[in-house]
Scaffold this motif. Structure first.
Motif, PDB file in Angstrom:
ATOM      1  N   ASP A 135      -3.788   0.890   7.044  1.00 15.82           N
ATOM      2  CA  ASP A 135      -2.467   0.848   7.663  1.00 15.82           C
ATOM      3  C   ASP A 135      -2.467   1.556   9.003  1.00 15.82           C
ATOM      4  O   ASP A 135      -3.494   2.034   9.491  1.00 15.82           O
ATOM      5  CB  ASP A 135      -1.424   1.480   6.726  1.00 15.82           C
ATOM      6  CG  ASP A 135      -1.776   2.920   6.351  1.00 15.82           C
ATOM      7  OD1 ASP A 135      -2.672   3.500   6.977  1.00 15.82           O
ATOM      8  OD2 ASP A 135      -1.160   3.467   5.422  1.00 15.82           O
ATOM      9  N   ASP A 137      -0.438   4.632  11.031  1.00 13.45           N
ATOM     10  CA  ASP A 137       0.427   5.794  10.846  1.00 13.45           C
ATOM     11  C   ASP A 137       0.868   6.314  12.207  1.00 13.45           C
ATOM     12  O   ASP A 137       0.025   6.632  13.055  1.00 13.45           O
ATOM     13  CB  ASP A 137      -0.301   6.910  10.103  1.00 13.45           C
ATOM     14  CG  ASP A 137      -0.658   6.510   8.681  1.00 13.45           C
ATOM     15  OD1 ASP A 137       0.117   6.852   7.774  1.00 13.45           O
ATOM     16  OD2 ASP A 137      -1.697   5.858   8.495  1.00 13.45           O
ATOM     17  N   ASP A 161      10.102   1.214   2.137  1.00 12.12           N
ATOM     18  CA  ASP A 161      10.511   2.488   1.542  1.00 12.12           C
ATOM     19  C   ASP A 161      12.017   2.671   1.659  1.00 12.12           C
ATOM     20  O   ASP A 161      12.523   3.062   2.711  1.00 12.12           O
ATOM     21  CB  ASP A 161       9.815   3.654   2.269  1.00 12.12           C
ATOM     22  CG  ASP A 161       8.619   4.183   1.502  1.00 12.12           C
ATOM     23  OD1 ASP A 161       8.419   3.719   0.377  1.00 12.12           O
ATOM     24  OD2 ASP A 161       7.910   5.036   2.034  1.00 12.12           O
ATOM     25  N   HIS A 176       7.767  10.239   5.664  1.00 13.46           N
ATOM     26  CA  HIS A 176       7.546   8.958   6.335  1.00 13.46           C
ATOM     27  C   HIS A 176       8.291   7.833   5.625  1.00 13.46           C
ATOM     28  O   HIS A 176       8.697   7.961   4.456  1.00 13.46           O
ATOM     29  CB  HIS A 176       6.048   8.619   6.415  1.00 13.46           C
ATOM     30  CG  HIS A 176       5.412   8.330   5.078  1.00 13.46           C
ATOM     31  ND1 HIS A 176       5.640   7.185   4.359  1.00 13.46           N
ATOM     32  CD2 HIS A 176       4.527   9.041   4.333  1.00 13.46           C
ATOM     33  CE1 HIS A 176       4.938   7.192   3.250  1.00 13.46           C
ATOM     34  NE2 HIS A 176       4.264   8.312   3.196  1.00 13.46           N
ATOM     35  N   THR A 178       7.852   3.521   5.063  1.00 16.39           N
ATOM     36  CA  THR A 178       6.852   2.457   5.127  1.00 16.39           C
ATOM     37  C   THR A 178       7.481   1.114   5.481  1.00 16.39           C
ATOM     38  O   THR A 178       8.564   0.767   4.997  1.00 16.39           O
ATOM     39  CB  THR A 178       6.126   2.323   3.770  1.00 16.39           C
ATOM     40  OG1 THR A 178       5.537   3.579   3.440  1.00 16.39           O
ATOM     41  CG2 THR A 178       5.040   1.260   3.831  1.00 16.39           C
ATOM     42  N   LYS A 187       0.552  -2.958   7.111  1.00 17.47           N
ATOM     43  CA  LYS A 187       1.392  -1.863   6.634  1.00 17.47           C
ATOM     44  C   LYS A 187       1.483  -0.805   7.730  1.00 17.47           C
ATOM     45  O   LYS A 187       0.476  -0.434   8.326  1.00 17.47           O
ATOM     46  CB  LYS A 187       0.801  -1.265   5.360  1.00 17.47           C
ATOM     47  CG  LYS A 187       1.551  -0.069   4.798  1.00 17.47           C
ATOM     48  CD  LYS A 187       0.813   0.469   3.560  1.00 17.47           C
ATOM     49  CE  LYS A 187       1.420   1.756   3.052  1.00 17.47           C
ATOM     50  NZ  LYS A 187       0.658   2.325   1.916  1.00 17.47           N
ATOM     51  N   GLU A 189       3.393   2.998   8.723  1.00 20.64           N
ATOM     52  CA  GLU A 189       4.184   4.145   8.282  1.00 20.64           C
ATOM     53  C   GLU A 189       4.700   4.912   9.498  1.00 20.64           C
ATOM     54  O   GLU A 189       3.916   5.285  10.371  1.00 20.64           O
ATOM     55  CB  GLU A 189       3.352   5.078   7.393  1.00 20.64           C
ATOM     56  CG  GLU A 189       3.010   4.485   6.043  1.00 20.64           C
ATOM     57  CD  GLU A 189       2.246   5.449   5.155  1.00 20.64           C
ATOM     58  OE1 GLU A 189       1.870   6.532   5.643  1.00 20.64           O
ATOM     59  OE2 GLU A 189       2.021   5.113   3.967  1.00 20.64           O
TER      60      GLU A 189
END
Length: 400
Positions: A135, A137, A161, A176, A178, A187, A189
């Motif tokens: 992912d 970040d 999320d 965080h 998502t 993905k 975050e």
């Protein structure tokens, strides 16, 4: 090394010992003709399983390839090559998306710091293909969170999320949100702090002031400064029990850089991470033969750092995956205890006090108008007792 660590390492499987051998900091300097015993009676399927679980197959592929067919079966090298090539494509895709997001956020005047991922691979390893990532970040200022979310939704991302919250507890209990892009299968975050509560977190402004620019793309991509990166990597790895050796390899690559260890020592103390830093250095030194800075020797040799390092071996010697829930009861209970052990005294006090703060489950059990949410404070013990009683009753029903 403590006696307990020595005993635990003796109980490591031959396959895990071989994997650690391949990951050692100075593996290239070894004379493998003197290490033939290591390769006898190896369950190569289990070795591959460990390599994939710990997400270290790119490095393993590169190192085993240089052996020219000696010691390791061709089938093992072929499997590693397949995953290595797949990882190259994944890292290039994530890097391209990171550059795109950085451009768009910059246009929106949202400052971004990239954590981990393909950019970290290029930064620490000099080659993005040598590190795995699933992912992207990104750390941003909390005041820009709403605009960032709106921007991502317009780009086709879907918020994954949906955090339940009461009295804005999400700001300190979580760290965080998502997002998933269904077409790109990416993905992402968005972080507003480096670690969840209870923790002391560096301010975004401080991190931004000490940032570094990555050379991986044409458009500027910013990462944490070296000393801040060390704090983030040790706290992240510790929080996950160092259950992936990839995170220890990151530490191994970072400690050989020109770090200001006196600055790191001050930062570790300021943000209640002293023993967590000691744990990381001890594990990396003992398992990967990594460089251990003399400036932090007192920390890594402390009684608590050693105990925490011993505790992490529980995760390393097993295929513990903390990302797949529900966790087996034994592992879940152990992890809770280990997380509590990682905390400083002040963090433990804050953690215990946090139970007095209302939880979203309280609002679900007894919905109240927002103006009356303050009543959840005096009602919390009663609501907790009711939920506990209901849970016990359900367990008894399942048994009968």
């Amino acid at each position: 090394m403590t006696m307990e660590m020595m005993v635990e390492k003796k109980h490591f499987s031959k396959e895990l010992k071989l994997l650690l051998f391949f990951l050692e900091s100075k593996f290239e300097d070894k004379d493998l003709s003197k290490e033939k015993e290591r390769f006898k009676d190896i369950d190569w399927e289990h070795f591959l399983q460990l390599t994939l679980h710990h997400r270290v197959y790119p490095i393993l592929y590169k190192r085993i390839k240089k052996l020219n067919g000696e010691f390791v079966p061709a089938k093992v090298l072929g499997t590693l090559q397949k995953y290595y090539q797949k990882n190259i494509f994944q890292m290039l895709m994530l890097t391209g998306e990171s550059e795109s997001i950085s451009r768009i956020f910059s246009e929106q005047r949202i400052r971004t710091l990239f954590l981990k991922g393909s950019i970290l691979g290029a930064h620490l390893y000099g080659d993005l293909s040598l590190r795995t990532s699933s992912d992207i970040d990104i750390l941003i200022p909390i005041e820009d969170l709403e605009r960032a979310e709106s921007t991502l939704l317009n780009l086709g991302y879907v918020k994954d999320d949906y955090i339940l919250t009461v009295l804005n507890d999400w700001k300190w209990r979580h760290h965080h949100i998502t997002f998933m892009h269904p077409q790109k299968n990416i993905k992402l975050e968005i972080h507003w702090r480096l670690n969840p509560g209870p923790s002391w977190n560096q301010s975004f402004e401080d991190l931004w002031e000490r940032k570094k620019e990555s050379s991986i793309a044409d458009f500027p991509l910013y990462v944490l400064g070296e000393e801040d990166l060390f704090l983030f990597l040790v706290s992240h790895g510790a929080r996950h029990g160092w259950s992936r050796l990839r995170w220890l390899v990151d530490i191994d690559r970072l400690v050989i850089r020109d770090l200001d260890w006196s600055c790191i020592k001050k930062l570790l103390k300021k943000y209640q991470l002293t023993q967590v830093g000691g744990q990381a250095l001890l594990l990396s030194s003992e398992l990967l033969n990594s460089y251990s800075p003399p400036e932090l020797k007192e920390i890594s040799n402390s009684k608590k750092s050693k105990k925490m390092a011993e505790g992490a071996l529980f995760y390393i010697k097993q295929l513990v995956n903390l990302h797949v829930e529900p966790l087996p009861e034994e592992i879940a209970n152990y992890h809770k205890s280990h997380l509590f052990l990682l905390m400083s005294f002040k963090q433990k006090v804050l953690f215990i006090l946090s139970f007095l703060f209302p939880y979203p489950e309280d609002a679900l059990a007894l919905p109240l108008p927002k103006a009356l949410h303050f009543l959840y404070f005096p009602l919390r013990p009663f609501l907790w007792a009711i939920r506990r009683k209901r849970k016990q009753a359900m367990l008894q029903e399942d048994v009968t």
